[in-house]
Design a protein around this motif. Structure first.
Motif: not given
Length: 326
Positions: A79-80, A83, A108, A158-159, A162-163
């Motif tokens: 996932k990371l 992104a 981050d 967001h990080f 959401d991530l």
């Protein structure tokens, strides 16, 4: 939720002897005897929870976040990567150094190093506290929490939300943006304050007895500049705590009695009472500092409004130990 708890933290510091006395004699952690450049400390049955690297400038080195399995770790890494976040899979040797089965790392948006892992090692010998305490509240709740200064809240929000999948517990917007995130039943395992700075503000450890905190408060008062925030109670997680200065010039919150939430039903909301119901006078700031005065006035307004936090769940150190063992 992929991440289940804060497993450990690392601090860059060349002041290892000072940290060893601080972590054992005041906090009550157990120093792990080993050679090499790092100092490790236990809080429970895990082989380590706090790592002092013995190098670099005095600041946070990394946060270690736990996931349930190797498959979940792979999913998080994927996932990371998708992104655009660069992820490093570490060798077995580095994983062994952290006493885990597998380890990845990434950064981050503020450049803070984050490690994610699975398969934490359990010690074969019982935890022996550095001073007589009832113990630390850990288990499925993890080590405690970390609060970071951030330059701007938006990108970090967001990080982490959401991530990484952290859930907002509550937030405040006055006198600066302050967001609290949970990953389990602990009210928050991570928080960030939009102060315009970067670096760690504090990490928190929770004790099983209020007397542990009170006796720690007495010990801290005997240390040079040992009290940063006086004894007080937070308005959001209801923690009764004080803050002490570390050898690396940030804080540790030493507390008891925080509420446990239900992540499945919890809904985020804005808090307006200010950070503390009472106490937590910011003694590390000059008497007429604007922030110190603002926090004091917010507490006084909270008192005028008659705000009350609910009483904590009755605490029995013996019963907690039995539950953890089972």
């Amino acid at each position: 939720m992929a991440i289940t708890s804060l497993g450990y933290i690392g601090i860059n510091s060349s002041r290892r002897p000072e940290w060893e006395g601080f972590a054992t004699d005041l906090l009550g952690m157990q120093k792990v005897d080993q050679g090499g450049r790092m100092s490790l400390f236990r809080m429970d049955d895990r082989k380590q929870r706090l790592i002092i690297t013995g190098e670099g400038e005095e600041n946070l080195a990394f946060m270690g976040w736990e996931v349930d399995s190797s498959a979940v770790l792979d999913a998080l890494a994927g996932k990371l990567d998708k992104a655009g976040v660069r992820v490093t899979e570490h060798s077995a040797a580095r994983a062994d150094e952290r006493h885990v089965a597998r380890l990845i790392s990434f950064a981050d948006p503020d450049g803070n190093r984050i490690e994610a892992f699975c398969g934490a090692e359990i010690a074969s010998d019982p935890f022996l506290s550095g001073r007589p305490i009832s113990g630390f509240k850990t288990g499925s709740l993890g080590m405690g929490h970390v609060v970071m200064h951030v330059a701007k809240v938006d990108g970090l929000l967001h990080f982490y939300r959401d991530l990484l999948g952290f859930s907002v517990t509550d937030y405040g917007l006055t006198p600066y943006p302050l967001y609290f995130f949970h990953v389990n039943g602990r009210h928050h395992s991570f928080a960030m304050v939009g102060s315009g700075r970067k670096g760690i503000h504090h990490f928190m450890v929770e004790l099983l007895s209020l007397d542990d905190v009170g006796q720690g408060y007495d010990i801290a008062q005997q240390r040079s500049e040992g009290i940063a925030y006086s004894l007080g109670r937070h308005s959001n997680d209801h923690m009764m705590s004080f803050y002490t200065n570390t050898p690396s010039n940030f804080f540790v919150e030493y507390g008891w009695g925080a509420q446990i939430i239900d992540p499945a039903t919890w809904e985020a909301f804005e808090t307006k009472e200010g950070p503390s119901t009472w106490g937590h006078e910011r003694l590390h700031l000059p008497e007429n500092d604007a922030v110190r005065l603002k926090m004091r006035e917010m507490r006084h307004q909270t008192a005028r409004d008659g705000f009350r936090a609910p009483d904590p769940t009755p605490n029995c150190a013996w019963l907690d130990a039995v539950v953890r063992a089972e």
